[in-house]
Design a protein around this motif. Structure first.
Motif, PDB file in Angstrom:
ATOM      1  N   GLY A 157       0.596  -1.273  -0.065  1.00 35.91           N
ATOM      2  CA  GLY A 157       0.017   0.067  -0.265  1.00 35.91           C
ATOM      3  C   GLY A 157       0.646   1.320   0.019  1.00 35.91           C
ATOM      4  N   THR A 158       1.934   1.278   0.803  1.00 40.03           N
ATOM      5  CA  THR A 158       2.774   2.408   0.765  1.00 40.03           C
ATOM      6  C   THR A 158       3.479   2.628  -0.971  1.00 40.03           C
ATOM      7  OG1 THR A 158       3.439   1.841   2.992  1.00 40.03           O
ATOM      8  CG2 THR A 158       4.904   3.497   1.893  1.00 40.03           C
ATOM      9  N   ALA A 159       3.783   1.654  -1.491  1.00 36.05           N
ATOM     10  CA  ALA A 159       4.317   1.853  -2.643  1.00 36.05           C
ATOM     11  C   ALA A 159       3.138   2.387  -3.726  1.00 36.05           C
ATOM     12  CB  ALA A 159       5.160   0.618  -3.356  1.00 36.05           C
ATOM     13  N   VAL A 160       1.984   1.724  -3.474  1.00 32.10           N
ATOM     14  CA  VAL A 160       0.931   2.021  -4.387  1.00 32.10           C
ATOM     15  C   VAL A 160       0.597   3.563  -4.280  1.00 32.10           C
ATOM     16  CG1 VAL A 160      -1.774   1.902  -4.627  1.00 32.10           C
ATOM     17  CG2 VAL A 160      -0.205  -0.046  -4.425  1.00 32.10           C
ATOM     18  N   LYS A 161       0.956   4.290  -3.010  1.00 34.83           N
ATOM     19  CA  LYS A 161       0.601   5.614  -2.655  1.00 34.83           C
ATOM     20  C   LYS A 161       1.553   6.635  -3.171  1.00 34.83           C
ATOM     21  CE  LYS A 161      -2.242   4.820   1.342  1.00 34.83           C
ATOM     22  NZ  LYS A 161      -2.263   4.422   2.980  1.00 34.83           N
ATOM     23  N   GLU A 162       2.958   6.009  -2.925  1.00 32.25           N
ATOM     24  CA  GLU A 162       3.831   6.727  -3.441  1.00 32.25           C
ATOM     25  C   GLU A 162       4.032   6.993  -4.754  1.00 32.25           C
ATOM     26  OE1 GLU A 162       6.868   5.774   0.005  1.00 32.25           O
ATOM     27  OE2 GLU A 162       7.421   5.004  -1.714  1.00 32.25           O
ATOM     28  N   THR A 163       3.553   5.967  -5.686  1.00 31.58           N
ATOM     29  CA  THR A 163       3.710   5.967  -7.297  1.00 31.58           C
ATOM     30  C   THR A 163       2.519   5.958  -7.974  1.00 31.58           C
ATOM     31  OG1 THR A 163       3.385   3.361  -7.238  1.00 31.58           O
ATOM     32  CG2 THR A 163       5.739   4.483  -7.054  1.00 31.58           C
ATOM     33  N   PHE A 164       1.342   6.675  -7.076  1.00 34.95           N
ATOM     34  CA  PHE A 164      -0.037   6.732  -7.615  1.00 34.95           C
ATOM     35  C   PHE A 164      -0.266   7.058  -8.945  1.00 34.95           C
ATOM     36  CE2 PHE A 164      -4.381   8.153  -7.644  1.00 34.95           C
ATOM     37  CZ  PHE A 164      -5.043   6.914  -7.486  1.00 34.95           C
ATOM     38  N   THR A 165      -0.894   6.165  -9.795  1.00 34.87           N
ATOM     39  CA  THR A 165      -1.097   6.636 -11.037  1.00 34.87           C
ATOM     40  C   THR A 165      -2.438   6.648 -11.422  1.00 34.87           C
ATOM     41  OG1 THR A 165       0.637   4.813 -11.401  1.00 34.87           O
ATOM     42  CG2 THR A 165      -0.303   6.124 -13.518  1.00 34.87           C
ATOM     43  N   PRO A 166      -3.118   7.683 -11.639  1.00 36.16           N
ATOM     44  CA  PRO A 166      -4.637   7.705 -11.717  1.00 36.16           C
ATOM     45  C   PRO A 166      -5.051   7.004 -13.046  1.00 36.16           C
ATOM     46  CG  PRO A 166      -3.801  10.109 -11.725  1.00 36.16           C
ATOM     47  CD  PRO A 166      -2.679   9.150 -11.611  1.00 36.16           C
ATOM     48  N   ARG A 167      -4.336   6.974 -14.073  1.00 39.81           N
ATOM     49  CA  ARG A 167      -4.806   6.430 -15.320  1.00 39.81           C
ATOM     50  C   ARG A 167      -3.876   5.358 -15.735  1.00 39.81           C
ATOM     51  NH1 ARG A 167      -9.117   9.438 -18.071  1.00 39.81           N
ATOM     52  NH2 ARG A 167      -9.618  11.106 -16.483  1.00 39.81           N
ATOM     53  N   SER A 168      -4.279   4.285 -16.615  1.00 41.35           N
ATOM     54  CA  SER A 168      -3.450   3.372 -17.073  1.00 41.35           C
ATOM     55  C   SER A 168      -4.141   2.656 -18.243  1.00 41.35           C
ATOM     56  CB  SER A 168      -2.632   2.211 -16.070  1.00 41.35           C
ATOM     57  OG  SER A 168      -3.550   1.415 -15.904  1.00 41.35           O
ATOM     58  N   TRP A 169      -3.589   2.102 -19.110  1.00 41.97           N
ATOM     59  CA  TRP A 169      -4.150   1.354 -20.272  1.00 41.97           C
ATOM     60  C   TRP A 169      -2.902   0.384 -20.681  1.00 41.97           C
ATOM     61  CZ3 TRP A 169      -3.079   1.010 -25.415  1.00 41.97           C
ATOM     62  CH2 TRP A 169      -2.020   2.106 -25.905  1.00 41.97           C
ATOM     63  N   HIS A 170      -3.649  -0.867 -21.199  1.00 46.54           N
ATOM     64  CA  HIS A 170      -2.461  -1.707 -21.711  1.00 46.54           C
ATOM     65  C   HIS A 170      -3.344  -2.548 -22.860  1.00 46.54           C
ATOM     66  CE1 HIS A 170      -3.870  -4.428 -18.223  1.00 46.54           C
ATOM     67  NE2 HIS A 170      -3.620  -5.242 -19.133  1.00 46.54           N
ATOM     68  N   GLU A 171      -2.517  -3.065 -23.495  1.00 43.56           N
ATOM     69  CA  GLU A 171      -3.289  -4.213 -24.750  1.00 43.56           C
ATOM     70  C   GLU A 171      -2.883  -5.652 -24.352  1.00 43.56           C
ATOM     71  OE1 GLU A 171      -3.822  -2.804 -28.975  1.00 43.56           O
ATOM     72  OE2 GLU A 171      -2.246  -1.379 -28.153  1.00 43.56           O
ATOM     73  N   ILE A 172      -3.922  -6.497 -24.545  1.00 45.74           N
ATOM     74  CA  ILE A 172      -3.562  -7.730 -24.556  1.00 45.74           C
ATOM     75  C   ILE A 172      -3.905  -8.272 -25.879  1.00 45.74           C
ATOM     76  CG2 ILE A 172      -4.381 -10.036 -23.412  1.00 45.74           C
ATOM     77  CD1 ILE A 172      -3.239  -8.539 -21.414  1.00 45.74           C
ATOM     78  N   GLY A 173      -2.868  -8.970 -26.533  1.00 43.92           N
ATOM     79  CA  GLY A 173      -3.158  -9.839 -27.923  1.00 43.92           C
ATOM     80  C   GLY A 173      -3.347  -8.430 -28.888  1.00 43.92           C
ATOM     81  N   GLU A 174      -4.064  -9.027 -30.004  1.00 43.09           N
ATOM     82  CA  GLU A 174      -4.483  -7.969 -31.071  1.00 43.09           C
ATOM     83  C   GLU A 174      -5.699  -7.227 -30.714  1.00 43.09           C
ATOM     84  OE1 GLU A 174      -3.183  -8.176 -34.546  1.00 43.09           O
ATOM     85  OE2 GLU A 174      -1.298  -8.475 -33.482  1.00 43.09           O
ATOM     86  N   ASP A 175      -6.760  -7.565 -29.951  1.00 47.68           N
ATOM     87  CA  ASP A 175      -8.059  -7.283 -29.683  1.00 47.68           C
ATOM     88  C   ASP A 175      -8.483  -6.625 -28.515  1.00 47.68           C
ATOM     89  OD1 ASP A 175      -8.602  -8.036 -32.359  1.00 47.68           O
ATOM     90  OD2 ASP A 175      -9.180 -10.155 -31.573  1.00 47.68           O
TER      91      ASP A 175
END
Ligand SMILES: C[S@@+](CC[C@H](N)C(=O)[O-])C[C@H]1O[C@@H](n2cnc3c(N)ncnc32)[C@H](O)[C@@H]1O
Length: 259
Positions: A157-175
């Motif tokens: 939890g400490t690391a999550v708060k320290e490096t908090f990123t409000p938005r993220s996205w990633h792709e899995i495969g082609e679709d």
């Protein structure tokens, strides 16, 4: 925008889509092998020991342990799709693992049955009721023999708060495109996950909440369930790249013993 999650989100989110959105962490066998290597370094597991993989999802840790000769594993998880997936993989690999679909708070397993209980891959903190996690740990305590070990691996939890990123996205495969919007709350994080399949359209739009633990409040929780000899290891990073893996980037591993 203030995100709000349904109380019982965890009863439906862990399905086939979760196996896509979190595939980079939970369907990568090299990561599971690394996690098991660490576990075997931290607690004294012998091949003949009885191991309970509590909240074990689709059984990746039980399967890895069993494949390495730790042949008395029991997998418990609430999710029917994940237990079904585990059963398929266990059969494909000709392994023998007892699988039970149950709430981890009330497994119905006999007391003092196991030498080790493993609660892995960030499986605590899913309800807004703090008591729920204590009940899972009390159940672990009940089913362990005296002298048995519990090992809990949750997001740091400490690391999550320290490096908090409000938005993220990633792709899995082609679709598949996975988008996450997050907000910090008083006790943790609320996240909205939107998943698009380029062929089918929107396949998920769900908000979930996670209670965050740090070394101190996790130790207190484990202690409150009756455990002793609590040891906390705070720098577990299973992924080699620094991408955003949701809550799987940096984790706390805690071990403790039933007196
Ligand atoms: C992030 S997944 C991790 C699964 C697995 N331990 C792994 O590392 O692949 C969290 C799992 O905890 C399970 N879970 C959460 N709360 C539970 C409860 N009260 N009873 C049973 N299973 C629960 C979910 O169904 C889900 O499979």
């Amino acid at each position: 925008m203030a995100l709000k999650a349904n109380q019982n989100w965890w009863k439906t989110l862990f399905d086939e889509i979760y196996l896509l959105t979190d595939a980079r962490s939970v369907c990568d066998e090299s990561i599971t092998r690394r996690e098991i290597n660490i576990i075997l370094d931290l607690i004294p597991i012998k091949p003949e020991h009885r191991i309970l993989d509590l909240c074990g999802g689709h059984g990746r840790h039980s399967i890895e342990l069993c494949s390495r000769g730790f042949s008395d594993c029991t997998l418990v998880d609430y999710s029917k799709p994940l237990i079904d997936c585990a059963k398929e993989q266990i059969a494909e690999r000709c392994l023998s693992i007892h699988t039970i679909r149950s709430d981890a708070r009330f497994t119905g397993l006999s007391e003092e049955t196991f030498d080790h209980v493993l609660i892995l891959g960030n499986s605590l903190g899913y309800t807004q009721i703090a008591e729920a996690d204590r009940l899972i740990l009390s159940e672990a305590f009940r089913v362990l023999r005296s002298g048995g070990w519990v090992l809990v691996d949750v997001t740091d939890g400490t690391a999550v708060k320290e490096t908090f990123t409000p938005r993220s996205w990633h792709e899995i495969g082609e679709d598949i495109v996975v988008c996450r919007y997050r907000e910090l709350s008083e006790t943790g994080v609320v996240a909205r996950e939107v998943v698009l399949d380029k062929k089918k359209g929107l396949i998920r739009d769900q908000t979930y909440v996670l209670r965050l633990y740090d070394a101190r409040n996790l130790s207190e929780l484990i202690h409150s369930a009756g455990f002793e000899k609590i040891r906390v290891h705070t720098d577990f990073v299973p992924h080699e790249s620094k991408d955003d893996y949701g809550f799987m980037n940096r984790r706390i591993i805690t071990t403790a013993q039933k007196p």
